[in-house]
Design an enzyme around this catalytic site. Sequence first.
Site, PDB file in Angstrom:
ATOM      1  N   ALA A   8      27.321  -6.973 -73.770  1.00 21.29           N
ATOM      2  CA  ALA A   8      26.350  -7.640 -72.300  1.00 21.29           C
ATOM      3  C   ALA A   8      25.477  -6.231 -72.560  1.00 21.29           C
ATOM      4  O   ALA A   8      24.895  -6.670 -70.758  1.00 21.29           O
ATOM      5  CB  ALA A   8      27.070  -8.312 -71.720  1.00 21.29           C
ATOM      6  N   ARG A  14      12.915 -12.090 -72.385  1.00 21.47           N
ATOM      7  CA  ARG A  14      12.388 -13.174 -72.737  1.00 21.47           C
ATOM      8  C   ARG A  14      12.951 -14.561 -71.372  1.00 21.47           C
ATOM      9  O   ARG A  14      12.715 -15.166 -71.006  1.00 21.47           O
ATOM     10  CB  ARG A  14      13.221 -13.982 -73.831  1.00 21.47           C
ATOM     11  CG  ARG A  14      12.056 -13.202 -74.935  1.00 21.47           C
ATOM     12  CD  ARG A  14      12.880 -13.139 -76.257  1.00 21.47           C
ATOM     13  NE  ARG A  14      14.258 -13.171 -76.596  1.00 21.47           N
ATOM     14  CZ  ARG A  14      14.709 -13.041 -78.089  1.00 21.47           C
ATOM     15  NH1 ARG A  14      14.718 -13.467 -78.489  1.00 21.47           N
ATOM     16  NH2 ARG A  14      15.839 -12.215 -77.802  1.00 21.47           N
ATOM     17  N   GLN A  73      25.904   1.455 -72.816  1.00 23.91           N
ATOM     18  CA  GLN A  73      25.328   1.343 -74.149  1.00 23.91           C
ATOM     19  C   GLN A  73      23.962   1.838 -73.258  1.00 23.91           C
ATOM     20  O   GLN A  73      22.799   1.401 -72.504  1.00 23.91           O
ATOM     21  CB  GLN A  73      25.112   0.179 -74.698  1.00 23.91           C
ATOM     22  CG  GLN A  73      23.800   0.315 -75.960  1.00 23.91           C
ATOM     23  CD  GLN A  73      23.236  -0.834 -76.698  1.00 23.91           C
ATOM     24  OE1 GLN A  73      23.716  -1.767 -76.226  1.00 23.91           O
ATOM     25  NE2 GLN A  73      22.732  -0.510 -77.517  1.00 23.91           N
ATOM     26  N   LYS A 347      33.026 -26.632 -37.492  1.00 35.12           N
ATOM     27  CA  LYS A 347      33.103 -24.976 -38.274  1.00 35.12           C
ATOM     28  C   LYS A 347      34.384 -24.009 -38.407  1.00 35.12           C
ATOM     29  O   LYS A 347      35.168 -24.468 -36.956  1.00 35.12           O
ATOM     30  CB  LYS A 347      31.915 -23.725 -37.551  1.00 35.12           C
ATOM     31  CG  LYS A 347      32.194 -22.271 -38.685  1.00 35.12           C
ATOM     32  CD  LYS A 347      31.797 -21.476 -37.490  1.00 35.12           C
ATOM     33  CE  LYS A 347      33.667 -20.798 -37.070  1.00 35.12           C
ATOM     34  NZ  LYS A 347      32.896 -19.205 -35.854  1.00 35.12           N
ATOM     35  N   ASN A 373      37.310 -39.067 -28.378  1.00 33.50           N
ATOM     36  CA  ASN A 373      36.228 -39.057 -28.450  1.00 33.50           C
ATOM     37  C   ASN A 373      35.537 -38.063 -28.130  1.00 33.50           C
ATOM     38  O   ASN A 373      35.001 -37.649 -26.368  1.00 33.50           O
ATOM     39  CB  ASN A 373      35.745 -40.289 -27.619  1.00 33.50           C
ATOM     40  CG  ASN A 373      34.607 -41.217 -27.797  1.00 33.50           C
ATOM     41  OD1 ASN A 373      34.406 -41.813 -29.148  1.00 33.50           O
ATOM     42  ND2 ASN A 373      33.822 -40.970 -26.947  1.00 33.50           N
ATOM     43  N   ALA A 376      28.766 -37.812 -27.764  1.00 37.03           N
ATOM     44  CA  ALA A 376      27.661 -36.918 -28.029  1.00 37.03           C
ATOM     45  C   ALA A 376      27.107 -35.682 -27.441  1.00 37.03           C
ATOM     46  O   ALA A 376      26.567 -35.560 -26.203  1.00 37.03           O
ATOM     47  CB  ALA A 376      25.862 -37.503 -28.360  1.00 37.03           C
ATOM     48  N   ARG A 436      28.590 -30.331 -12.171  1.00 39.31           N
ATOM     49  CA  ARG A 436      27.665 -30.831 -11.974  1.00 39.31           C
ATOM     50  C   ARG A 436      26.512 -31.065 -10.981  1.00 39.31           C
ATOM     51  O   ARG A 436      27.274 -30.956  -9.527  1.00 39.31           O
ATOM     52  CB  ARG A 436      27.548 -32.559 -12.181  1.00 39.31           C
ATOM     53  CG  ARG A 436      25.760 -32.977 -12.838  1.00 39.31           C
ATOM     54  CD  ARG A 436      26.434 -34.906 -12.794  1.00 39.31           C
ATOM     55  NE  ARG A 436      26.861 -35.000 -13.839  1.00 39.31           N
ATOM     56  CZ  ARG A 436      27.152 -36.817 -14.515  1.00 39.31           C
ATOM     57  NH1 ARG A 436      27.177 -37.420 -12.937  1.00 39.31           N
ATOM     58  NH2 ARG A 436      28.188 -37.169 -14.834  1.00 39.31           N
TER      59      ARG A 436
HETATM   60  C1  UD1 Z   1      20.168 -11.773 -82.151  1.00 42.95           C
HETATM   61  C2  UD1 Z   1      21.319 -11.727 -83.870  1.00 42.95           C
HETATM   62  C3  UD1 Z   1      20.876 -12.632 -84.980  1.00 42.95           C
HETATM   63  C4  UD1 Z   1      21.182 -14.396 -84.384  1.00 42.95           C
HETATM   64  C5  UD1 Z   1      21.281 -14.159 -82.692  1.00 42.95           C
HETATM   65  C6  UD1 Z   1      22.349 -15.595 -82.118  1.00 42.95           C
HETATM   66  C7  UD1 Z   1      21.284  -8.862 -83.709  1.00 42.95           C
HETATM   67  C8  UD1 Z   1      20.803  -7.769 -84.243  1.00 42.95           C
HETATM   68  N1  UD1 Z   1      20.563 -10.141 -84.184  1.00 42.95           N
HETATM   69  O1  UD1 Z   1      19.779 -12.149 -81.933  1.00 42.95           O
HETATM   70  O2  UD1 Z   1      21.163 -12.650 -85.629  1.00 42.95           O
HETATM   71  O3  UD1 Z   1      20.692 -15.833 -84.585  1.00 42.95           O
HETATM   72  O4  UD1 Z   1      21.915 -13.311 -82.124  1.00 42.95           O
HETATM   73  O5  UD1 Z   1      21.465 -16.311 -80.731  1.00 42.95           O
HETATM   74  O6  UD1 Z   1      22.234  -9.541 -84.152  1.00 42.95           O
HETATM   75  N2  UD1 Z   1      22.214  -6.501 -76.524  1.00 42.95           N
HETATM   76  C9  UD1 Z   1      23.401  -5.423 -75.827  1.00 42.95           C
HETATM   77  N3  UD1 Z   1      22.345  -3.924 -76.281  1.00 42.95           N
HETATM   78  C10 UD1 Z   1      21.237  -4.238 -77.415  1.00 42.95           C
HETATM   79  C11 UD1 Z   1      20.680  -5.479 -77.432  1.00 42.95           C
HETATM   80  C12 UD1 Z   1      21.083  -6.628 -77.015  1.00 42.95           C
HETATM   81  O7  UD1 Z   1      23.802  -5.660 -75.349  1.00 42.95           O
HETATM   82  O8  UD1 Z   1      20.478  -3.138 -77.585  1.00 42.95           O
HETATM   83  C13 UD1 Z   1      22.760  -7.557 -76.213  1.00 42.95           C
HETATM   84  C14 UD1 Z   1      22.288  -8.276 -75.094  1.00 42.95           C
HETATM   85  O9  UD1 Z   1      22.843  -8.753 -74.282  1.00 42.95           O
HETATM   86  C15 UD1 Z   1      22.677 -10.251 -76.255  1.00 42.95           C
HETATM   87  C16 UD1 Z   1      23.531 -10.086 -77.118  1.00 42.95           C
HETATM   88  O10 UD1 Z   1      23.563  -8.258 -77.554  1.00 42.95           O
HETATM   89  O11 UD1 Z   1      24.780 -10.476 -75.119  1.00 42.95           O
HETATM   90  C17 UD1 Z   1      21.950 -10.730 -78.598  1.00 42.95           C
HETATM   91  O12 UD1 Z   1      20.999  -9.553 -78.115  1.00 42.95           O
HETATM   92  P1  UD1 Z   1      19.573 -10.667 -78.240  1.00 42.95           P
HETATM   93  O13 UD1 Z   1      18.317  -9.424 -78.125  1.00 42.95           O
HETATM   94  O14 UD1 Z   1      19.834 -11.247 -77.581  1.00 42.95           O
HETATM   95  O15 UD1 Z   1      19.905 -11.201 -79.951  1.00 42.95           O
HETATM   96  P2  UD1 Z   1      19.145 -12.355 -80.869  1.00 42.95           P
HETATM   97  O16 UD1 Z   1      17.211 -11.893 -80.595  1.00 42.95           O
HETATM   98  O17 UD1 Z   1      19.032 -13.614 -79.728  1.00 42.95           O
HETATM   99 CA    CA Z   2      19.853 -14.071 -77.713  1.00 44.69          CA
END
Ligand code: UD1
Ligand code: CA
Length: 448
Positions: A8, A14, A73, A347, A373, A376, A436
Amino acid sequence: MLAIAILAAGKGTRMKSSLPKVLHPLAGKSLIDRVLSSTEGLKPSRKLIVVGHQANLVEDSLKNHQNLDFVLQKPQNGTGHAIQQLIPKLQGFNGELLVLNGDVPLLKEKTLSSLLKYHKESNASVTFLSSSLEAPTGYGRVFTNESGLVKNIVEEKDCTNEQRKNKLINAGIYCFDWQQLSDVLNLLSNQNSQNEIYLTDTISLLKKALHFEVDNPFEIKGINNRLQLSECEHYIQEKLKSLWMSKGVSFIDPISCSLSEDSSFGTDVIIEPQTHLRGKCNIGNGCHLGPGSVITNSTLAENVLAIHSFINEAEVGSNTSIGPFAHIRPESNISKNSKIGNFVEIKKSIIDEGTKINHLSYIGDSTLGKNINIGAGTITANFDGRNKHRTIIDDYSKTGANSVLVAPIKIGSHVTIGAGSTISKDIPDKSLVVERSKAIIRTKTNER
Ligand code: UD1
Ligand code: CA
């Protein structure tokens, strides 16, 4: 021993959003919350969440979950790089590591337990979820050899035109033997079109890689953009509405309504267009909701009518009618056979049975008895500029139109308040009160 890791850390470029992708909601719950909930029954011994982009926001959003271990990360160099961050955390760990992408929110726990079972029975190094999709765009493609073992996964951006025709895709959900995975994790490179370290590159490095095809391709739908988010929302809503229709709820125009998974309904409930239920609602038999109502975390007993109204964190008794255009705010409890009418705001108030507040009123921090009652335009003036104060009105009293009750105040039972009065002291039972100023009436001179 089972550990789970949820990825995550990504920004979700995108999505074109200031909110991290995994915090976007579906039917009121965030993607990451959904992914995490789908693992609850697996009883993992470790739960690791890889966070990076806006890590604090993501951590805060999961406050209600217990025993989470957040792993930072920074920078985010890809899904393989994300899992490399677990190496120090999982020193000495021996067992399976279930890796879930934080952006694949519709997964069922049953599918995950089948994956784990299949993985163990096959004695594989890794087993991951796959699906054969008519429209595989955006997913990594899975290539197998004659005996069904997976050779490799190629990301769409790195595929040749020929490879891109392959419809077997990687769902981003993997069960790894941790010992074997950790031996190859540091061999990954970023020599690919995105210059990222891919977790999918471990597949060709591991001894025995298997894929496990899911029955329902929707379950593994990944969310990369707003269109996919809306497709998942639509999927959840369709399922919820058909479930409740099968249990006796009518929708006049289902497409314009939305439900939450935590709401429940009795039978013969009618839901009119543009009506939305959010959070945890309990709706009794025979209720008629909408058109145009939004009900959040509320309980409605039987046969409640709520037209064009907002009801939020409130309880409403049976046969009570709300609206049109009423706003019932948190901590309100309205008893049976009552009526809350046009342009009325309630409320933090308790209203006993048979009481009517029909037009243009504000009732706040109040306790109203039975069969009252409210005329209004009656207002409870609950705020003195610093503090809020309570208004109490006992059974069978009536307030005239445009009364102002200055709290703290207690109006007894069987009291009648004359229209236009501003009352700022307690009124005993069975009184008539008017406050009043006298009308001044003069004959106009010079009138043409
Ligand atoms: C990834 C897979 C792809 C698969 C698809 C399924 C890889 C390289 N590709 O692609 O094969 O078909 O998911 O949905 O794994 N994330 C991190 N750290 C990072 C990059 C990403 O934690 O440095 C997390 C993102 O937050 C996300 C998940 O990993 O929740 C997937 O990353 P995303 O970039 O969406 O991968 P896809 O291009 O969809
Ligand atoms: Ca993805």
